[in-house]
Design a protein around this motif. Structure first.
Motif, PDB file in Angstrom:
ATOM      1  N   SER A 142       2.281   1.802  -3.461  1.00 40.11           N
ATOM      2  CA  SER A 142       1.261   2.358  -4.381  1.00 40.11           C
ATOM      3  C   SER A 142       1.053   3.846  -4.134  1.00 40.11           C
ATOM      4  CB  SER A 142      -0.070   1.642  -4.191  1.00 40.11           C
ATOM      5  OG  SER A 142       0.014   0.350  -4.682  1.00 40.11           O
TER       6      SER A 142
ATOM      7  N   ALA B 275      -2.328   4.845  -5.874  1.00 33.43           N
ATOM      8  CA  ALA B 275      -3.395   4.559  -4.902  1.00 33.43           C
ATOM      9  C   ALA B 275      -4.555   5.551  -5.016  1.00 33.43           C
ATOM     10  CB  ALA B 275      -2.821   4.608  -3.500  1.00 33.43           C
TER      11      ALA B 275
ATOM     12  N   GLU C 177      -6.938   5.870   0.149  1.00 30.18           N
ATOM     13  CA  GLU C 177      -5.752   5.100   0.549  1.00 30.18           C
ATOM     14  C   GLU C 177      -4.600   6.058   0.893  1.00 30.18           C
ATOM     15  OE1 GLU C 177      -6.086   1.909   0.811  1.00 30.18           O
ATOM     16  OE2 GLU C 177      -4.019   1.392   1.266  1.00 30.18           O
TER      17      GLU C 177
ATOM     18  N   ARG D 208       0.834  -1.210   0.000  1.00 34.54           N
ATOM     19  CA  ARG D 208       0.000   0.000   0.000  1.00 34.54           C
ATOM     20  C   ARG D 208       0.866   1.257   0.000  1.00 34.54           C
ATOM     21  NH1 ARG D 208      -3.551  -0.888   5.098  1.00 34.54           N
ATOM     22  NH2 ARG D 208      -4.314   1.219   4.664  1.00 34.54           N
TER      23      ARG D 208
END
Lengths: 186, 184
Positions: free
Chosen positions: B11, B17, B21, B8
């Protein structure tokens, strides 16, 4: 007489359109093709050869693809030619383990350096480029197409015949590997 | 740090993202030093990768190809090609031109409406009004005359009289018959 001139007019028009389309494609994608070849083959001379071959193939196959799908076709051809080059190189290395390939690569890369390259940004660029070249072949191709050539997941999946999810996974892996490589280069 | 969180962060660092996020990782990085450092490192690498330009294709390659395909690639560009490349070769320009076209079409519809010109003066309208009234009066007179003619001449004289005569004739016949019966 009139028919002859009409035919020649149509022929000239068709030729002109083909030339225009070809010139447009060359202008548009030559750097993308060259960049991909350069990162895949890690050698400017081979990248030159591949780019030249791709441009010739574009010319020969002008009527086989549409302008909108040209990018995928061109990058797929580039990718296949790069694979051919890499296979050939591997065979040559097996035959002759003391090949001059590495030296040649080193010298060609050094030749491209000019005084401007001495600035910090250029050094950083070179480091990143070197790190990218060190990535495994499969994830390198996906990474270069996505991050440098600016292609989308769908286009890459078409070019490399990979599912979109695999493309995403490869990009993630490439980013992690690149990070590690850069940390080692520091 | 677990693998999912690292993915995550990567990204977010590379800008892939979603906004939600990004916000989550941003708040997480404020409280967690490790996340903050990792995010910063990946962001730096992402920036360096994004800053990489495409490699310039050597002119020799184009020249060699030109000699093979007998095409003029870079030096001898036609006007048509220049225009084509200029318009379609740059997405920003193409979208700008498309926007201008759309705006031009809309403005044509908005500003170039055919004006409803006042073709008659007030006097002319008044005159027309009077003439209409006069013609209506004339028509009314014609209708009245027709009504009178029908009532007086046609119904009474040409219809009423023959009908009356017919009835009389029939009455006379019936009266005559009654007499004949009485006589018998």
């Amino acid at each position: 007489m009139c028919n002859k001139s009409a035919v020649s007019f149509v022929y000239n028009l068709e030729t002109m359109l083909t030339n225009t389309k070809y010139n447009f494609l060359v202008q548009q994608y030559r750097n993308g093709v060259y960049t991909y070849s350069f990162y895949m083959l890690k050698n400017r001379m081979d990248a030159d050869d591949v780019t030249q071959e791709v441009l010739i193939r574009i010319w020969k196959n002008m009527n086989k693809f549409k302008l909108l799908s040209a990018k995928s076709w061109i990058m797929k051809t580039t990718h296949n030619l790069c694979l051919d080059f890499l296979r050939r190189r591997k065979k040559e290395l097996e035959k002759n383990p003391y090949s001059t390939e590495d030296i040649l690569e080193y010298t060609t890369d050094k030749q491209s350096e000019d005084p401007v390259m001495l600035t910090e940004n250029k050094i950083n660029d070179t480091k990143v480029k070197e790190a990218i070249k060190k990535l495994p072949e499969k994830i390198r191709s996906v990474f270069v197409l996505y991050e440098i050539d600016g292609m989308k997941y769908k286009e890459i999946s078409k070019v490399l015949d990979l599912p979109i999810n695999s493309v995403k996974v490869y990009i993630l892996r490439a980013r992690k590997k690149l990070q590690n490589e850069l940390q080692l280069l520091r | 740090m677990d693998e999912k969180l690292l993915n995550r962060i990567i990204s977010v660092a590379y800008g892939d993202a979603t906004i939600a996020e990004k916000v989550k990782i941003y708040f997480l990085s404020r409280n967690n030093e490790e996340v903050k450092t990792t995010l910063a490192e990946y962001k730096q690498t992402a920036k360096r990768v994004n800053d990489l330009d495409l490699e310039e294709c050597p002119k020799e390659v184009i020249k060699n190809t030109t000699s093979i395909t007998e095409q003029s690639v870079s030096n001898e560009k036609s006007i048509l090609f220049d225009l084509y490349t200029f318009v379609f070769g740059r997405p920003a320009l193409a979208s700008m031109i498309a926007t201008v076209f759309v705006l031009a079409i809309i403005s044509t519809f908005v500003f170039n409406r055919p004006e409803i010109k006042q073709q008659y003066s007030t006097q002319e309208i008044e005159l027309a009004d009077t003439q209409v009234k006069q013609s209506l009066v004339m028509i009314a007179e014609v209708f009245n005359k027709t009504k009178t003619t029908i009532e007086t001449e046609i119904l009474t004289e040409q219809v009423g009289v023959p009908v009356h005569k017919g009835f009389n004739l029939v009455n006379n016949l019936f009266i005559g018959e009654n007499r004949y019966e009485k006589n018998n």
